[in-house]
Write a protein that holds these residues in place. Structure first.
Motif, PDB file in Angstrom:
ATOM      1  N   MET A   1       0.826  -1.203   0.000  1.00 14.12           N
ATOM      2  CA  MET A   1       0.000   0.000   0.000  1.00 14.12           C
ATOM      3  C   MET A   1       0.870   1.268   0.000  1.00 14.12           C
ATOM      4  N   GLU A   2       1.895   1.244   0.843  1.00 11.87           N
ATOM      5  CA  GLU A   2       2.796   2.393   0.917  1.00 11.87           C
ATOM      6  C   GLU A   2       3.487   2.622  -0.421  1.00 11.87           C
ATOM      7  N   GLU A   3       3.875   1.510  -1.069  1.00 11.74           N
ATOM      8  CA  GLU A   3       4.550   1.627  -2.371  1.00 11.74           C
ATOM      9  C   GLU A   3       3.604   2.205  -3.424  1.00 11.74           C
ATOM     10  N   PHE A   4       2.347   1.811  -3.374  1.00  3.01           N
ATOM     11  CA  PHE A   4       1.380   2.341  -4.328  1.00  3.01           C
ATOM     12  C   PHE A   4       1.260   3.856  -4.188  1.00  3.01           C
ATOM     13  N   PHE A   5       1.052   4.314  -2.964  1.00  4.20           N
ATOM     14  CA  PHE A   5       0.899   5.754  -2.758  1.00  4.20           C
ATOM     15  C   PHE A   5       2.169   6.512  -3.162  1.00  4.20           C
ATOM     16  N   ALA A   6       3.324   5.939  -2.860  1.00  8.06           N
ATOM     17  CA  ALA A   6       4.575   6.594  -3.244  1.00  8.06           C
ATOM     18  C   ALA A   6       4.687   6.716  -4.758  1.00  8.06           C
ATOM     19  N   SER A   7       4.178   5.726  -5.469  1.00  3.73           N
ATOM     20  CA  SER A   7       4.309   5.734  -6.932  1.00  3.73           C
ATOM     21  C   SER A   7       3.475   6.820  -7.590  1.00  3.73           C
ATOM     22  N   ILE A   8       2.385   7.225  -6.951  1.00  8.13           N
ATOM     23  CA  ILE A   8       1.526   8.251  -7.563  1.00  8.13           C
ATOM     24  C   ILE A   8       1.616   9.595  -6.839  1.00  8.13           C
ATOM     25  N   GLN A   9       2.522   9.695  -5.856  1.00 12.14           N
ATOM     26  CA  GLN A   9       2.654  10.956  -5.117  1.00 12.14           C
ATOM     27  C   GLN A   9       2.963  12.144  -6.025  1.00 12.14           C
ATOM     28  N   PRO A  10       3.906  12.007  -6.990  1.00 13.63           N
ATOM     29  CA  PRO A  10       4.183  13.161  -7.857  1.00 13.63           C
ATOM     30  C   PRO A  10       2.960  13.618  -8.659  1.00 13.63           C
ATOM     31  N   THR A  11       2.118  12.652  -9.060  1.00 11.26           N
ATOM     32  CA  THR A  11       0.904  13.013  -9.802  1.00 11.26           C
ATOM     33  C   THR A  11      -0.041  13.797  -8.921  1.00 11.26           C
ATOM     34  N   LEU A  12      -0.244  13.337  -7.698  1.00 11.06           N
ATOM     35  CA  LEU A  12      -1.102  14.078  -6.774  1.00 11.06           C
ATOM     36  C   LEU A  12      -0.555  15.473  -6.522  1.00 11.06           C
ATOM     37  N   ASN A  13       0.729  15.581  -6.270  1.00 13.79           N
ATOM     38  CA  ASN A  13       1.313  16.890  -5.969  1.00 13.79           C
ATOM     39  C   ASN A  13       1.009  17.896  -7.079  1.00 13.79           C
ATOM     40  N   GLN A  14       1.202  17.462  -8.332  1.00 13.72           N
ATOM     41  CA  GLN A  14       0.961  18.382  -9.447  1.00 13.72           C
ATOM     42  C   GLN A  14      -0.523  18.656  -9.626  1.00 13.72           C
ATOM     43  N   ASN A  15      -1.352  17.623  -9.470  1.00 14.33           N
ATOM     44  CA  ASN A  15      -2.806  17.830  -9.575  1.00 14.33           C
ATOM     45  C   ASN A  15      -3.293  18.832  -8.542  1.00 14.33           C
ATOM     46  N   LEU A  16      -2.809  18.713  -7.308  1.00 15.54           N
ATOM     47  CA  LEU A  16      -3.208  19.643  -6.259  1.00 15.54           C
ATOM     48  C   LEU A  16      -2.731  21.059  -6.557  1.00 15.54           C
ATOM     49  N   ALA A  17      -1.510  21.181  -7.044  1.00 11.74           N
ATOM     50  CA  ALA A  17      -1.001  22.505  -7.410  1.00 11.74           C
ATOM     51  C   ALA A  17      -1.893  23.151  -8.469  1.00 11.74           C
ATOM     52  N   ASP A  18      -2.274  22.368  -9.471  1.00 10.44           N
ATOM     53  CA  ASP A  18      -3.136  22.885 -10.536  1.00 10.44           C
ATOM     54  C   ASP A  18      -4.512  23.271  -9.987  1.00 10.44           C
ATOM     55  N   GLU A  19      -5.041  22.447  -9.083  1.00  6.28           N
ATOM     56  CA  GLU A  19      -6.371  22.737  -8.546  1.00  6.28           C
ATOM     57  C   GLU A  19      -6.362  23.986  -7.657  1.00  6.28           C
ATOM     58  N   PHE A  20      -5.338  24.117  -6.821  1.00 11.13           N
ATOM     59  CA  PHE A  20      -5.276  25.315  -5.979  1.00 11.13           C
ATOM     60  C   PHE A  20      -5.067  26.574  -6.816  1.00 11.13           C
ATOM     61  N   ALA A  21      -4.355  26.467  -7.929  1.00 10.31           N
ATOM     62  CA  ALA A  21      -4.213  27.627  -8.812  1.00 10.31           C
ATOM     63  C   ALA A  21      -5.580  28.074  -9.335  1.00 10.31           C
ATOM     64  N   LEU A  22      -6.424  27.114  -9.708  1.00 13.23           N
ATOM     65  CA  LEU A  22      -7.774  27.436 -10.177  1.00 13.23           C
ATOM     66  C   LEU A  22      -8.628  28.025  -9.056  1.00 13.23           C
ATOM     67  N   LEU A  23      -8.525  27.450  -7.859  1.00 12.28           N
ATOM     68  CA  LEU A  23      -9.300  27.960  -6.728  1.00 12.28           C
ATOM     69  C   LEU A  23      -8.875  29.382  -6.360  1.00 12.28           C
ATOM     70  N   LEU A  24      -7.579  29.623  -6.391  1.00 15.39           N
ATOM     71  CA  LEU A  24      -7.096  30.973  -6.080  1.00 15.39           C
ATOM     72  C   LEU A  24      -7.550  31.981  -7.129  1.00 15.39           C
ATOM     73  N   ASP A  25      -7.596  31.559  -8.384  1.00 14.65           N
ATOM     74  CA  ASP A  25      -8.152  32.438  -9.427  1.00 14.65           C
ATOM     75  C   ASP A  25      -9.614  32.766  -9.131  1.00 14.65           C
ATOM     76  N   ALA A  26     -10.341  31.779  -8.614  1.00 12.75           N
ATOM     77  CA  ALA A  26     -11.779  31.958  -8.354  1.00 12.75           C
ATOM     78  C   ALA A  26     -12.050  32.931  -7.220  1.00 12.75           C
ATOM     79  N   VAL A  27     -11.059  33.138  -6.341  1.00 14.89           N
ATOM     80  CA  VAL A  27     -11.257  34.068  -5.216  1.00 14.89           C
ATOM     81  C   VAL A  27     -10.320  35.267  -5.334  1.00 14.89           C
ATOM     82  N   ALA A  28      -9.942  35.591  -6.561  1.00 15.02           N
ATOM     83  CA  ALA A  28      -9.044  36.726  -6.787  1.00 15.02           C
ATOM     84  C   ALA A  28      -9.611  37.983  -6.135  1.00 15.02           C
ATOM     85  N   GLY A  29      -8.742  38.759  -5.505  1.00 15.30           N
ATOM     86  CA  GLY A  29      -9.158  39.979  -4.829  1.00 15.30           C
ATOM     87  C   GLY A  29      -9.519  39.770  -3.374  1.00 15.30           C
TER      88      GLY A  29
END
Length: 199
Positions: A1-29
């Protein structure tokens, strides 16, 4: 299980970065102060943030309603519990956000893996909850995500919550992700909230 999560950690990190960028755009100002992943059993993720302006509006609207019922308004819960946050606009007809959810890519991988687990096995479900929570916390605190916030000159408080379950992992994540936050007074306030919630 730990190995599985480690294998997709970089994908999650980038997905979260992209999602927070969109959320921050939505609350601009507005003035964001916190970001979170709310989850149910490590699944059904909701990536969210809140702003000081949205919090003030929530308090202004909820205050009179609570007063009518002779109830005390818990402003700490409105500030720290992601289920109470209302900063990101939703479609009034559907109750859904109008923005995409990049983390759907990672979620699909996690859901597929979850379906292969023998949850009746000794300790498997408990191990799943622990590993999933830590996986999400690592993503939330990743360099990729922190760079997005830093690019908006924001140092948020971060937390991963289990919507219907044990608050212990939320306390653990809050401490791990925020112990060195520059606003230590507010950090201590949040820490007290999560300590009390976790019992």
């Amino acid at each position: 299980m730990e190995e599985f999560f480690a294998s997709i950690q970089p994908t999650l990190n980038q997905n979260l970065a992209d999602e927070f960028a969109l959320l921050l755009d939505a609350v601009a100002g507005q003035t964001p102060y916190a970001g979170a992943i709310a989850t149910a059993e490590g699944l059904a993720w909701r990536v969210d943030l809140n702003t000081e302006e949205a919090l003030a509006t929530t308090i202004d609207v909820a205050g009179p309603r609570y007063a009518e019922l002779n109830l005390d308004l818990d402003e700490a819960q409105l500030r720290w519990w992601p289920d109470e946050w209302q900063a990101v606009p939703e479609d009034p007809d559907t109750g859904m956000r109008r923005i995409a959810s990049p983390t759907d890519e990672t979620y699909a991988l996690v859901r597929k893996y979850f379906e292969t687990l023998d949850l009746d096995g000794d300790g498997v479900y408990e191990e799943w909850l622990m590993q999933a929570s830590r996986f999400l916390a690592r993503g939330l605190g990743s360099d990729e995500v922190r760079r997005v916030w830093a690019g908006r000159n924001v140092t948020p408080f971060l937390v991963v919550t289990e919507t219907d379950g044990d608050a212990g992992p939320a306390l653990e994540a809050f401490q791990e992700l925020n112990a060195s936050h520059p606003d230590q007074e507010r950090y201590q306030e949040g820490l007290r909230y999560w300590q009390e919630y976790a019992g």
